[in-house]
Design an enzyme around this catalytic site. Structure first.
Site, mmCIF file in Angstrom:
data_model
loop_
_atom_site.group_PDB
_atom_site.id
_atom_site.type_symbol
_atom_site.label_atom_id
_atom_site.label_comp_id
_atom_site.label_asym_id
_atom_site.label_seq_id
_atom_site.Cartn_x
_atom_site.Cartn_y
_atom_site.Cartn_z
ATOM 1 N N ALA A 1 -1.153 -71.021 -22.066
ATOM 2 C CA ALA A 1 -1.995 -71.989 -21.358
ATOM 3 C C ALA A 1 -1.152 -73.117 -20.766
ATOM 4 C CB ALA A 1 -3.048 -72.552 -22.304
ATOM 5 N N TYR A 2 -0.182 -73.584 -21.535
ATOM 6 C CA TYR A 2 0.710 -74.642 -21.041
ATOM 7 C C TYR A 2 1.431 -74.185 -19.782
ATOM 8 C CZ TYR A 2 4.803 -77.684 -20.796
ATOM 9 O OH TYR A 2 5.790 -78.538 -20.360
ATOM 10 N N ALA A 3 2.015 -72.991 -19.830
ATOM 11 C CA ALA A 3 2.759 -72.478 -18.678
ATOM 12 C C ALA A 3 1.844 -72.297 -17.473
ATOM 13 C CB ALA A 3 3.436 -71.154 -19.041
#
Length: 240
Positions: free
Chosen positions: A151-153
């Site tokens: 999700a961060y990426a």
């Protein structure tokens, strides 16, 4: 006639690490700054005492983002630049609802800069050709992906894409670029083994510190031509 006061630079997430270093860099250049912070670290008091305008902000909701934008709009008639440094780091792990992880990452890295860029657009315009800047801080993982921080990426990749869209929308008055760092500096609690493993991931095998980011930001602010580009700060990590 008195000298015209420079327009302030807005830095989100300016209470620690790279955001804090950028704030002090500009303060030392007699450049006014507006800093957002989530947690009142002792460093915030130092910035206030040095003349910075520090505004506590909750970017976890759209209402919080817009409340911060309203405070900025009330405090200045223009902005020299917006540096979107505010960030969060969440991994997919047991017990963390996946939808919540994705929503949190998208909120801080996509919704917040998207809404602020629109809400504060008029503060950036009207100062001349290539006179204003937006800089998004993305991440090395935009290029590579991450199996532990999906999700961060994904959220940082969306921010990277917005760089090009806003560059098209705001040119030629406003330049919009992104900086994609990997390891810049360690946390105090990082042990020697972790530090060595992290250093070995890049060709340059060093954590360059905040100055590397500051120098690149200065370059982007002084350029009158560069826009819609992402600038990696990864020490050749992509070649490992």
């Amino acid at each position: 006639m008195g000298k015209t006061q420079p327009l302030p630079i807005l830095i989100t997430g300016g209470g620690r690490r790279i955001g804090l270093a950028l704030a002090w860099h500009f303060i030392n250049q007699k450049q006014p700054v507006i800093v957002s912070y989530r947690t009142h670290y002792p460093a915030i008091d130092g910035l206030i005492n040095a003349g910075a305008q520090c505004i506590q902000a909750d970017f976890s909701t759209n209402d919080g983002v817009m409340a911060f934008a309203d405070e900025v709009l009330k405090s200045t008639h223009g902005l020299r630049a917006i540096l979107h440094n505010a960030s969060a780091w969440m991994a997919e792990k047991p017990g963390a609802p996946l939808a919540d992880v994705l929503a949190c990452m998208m909120q801080i890295h996509v919704n917040t800069p998207y809404l602020l860029n629109h809400a504060l657009e008029r503060l950036l315009r009207g100062h001349g050709h290539a006179a204003s800047d937006i800089i998004h801080f993305t991440d090395y993982v935009v290029e590579r992906g991450s199996d532990k921080h999906i999700a961060y990426a994904a959220s940082k990749a969306a921010l990277d894409n917005m760089t090009r869209s806003f560059a098209r929308k705001l040119a030629p008055e406003v330049k919009v670029n992104s900086i994609a760092p990997s390891l810049i500096l360690f946390n105090e609690h990082d042990d020697a083994e972790y530090r060595q493993q992290a250093l070995n991931k890049s060709l340059m095998k060093t954590a360059p510190g905040e100055k590397e980011v500051i120098d690149l930001v200065d370059y982007l602010l002084t350029s009158c031509f560069v826009t819609g580009r992402s600038f990696p700060l990864d020490g050749g990590r992509h070649l490992r």
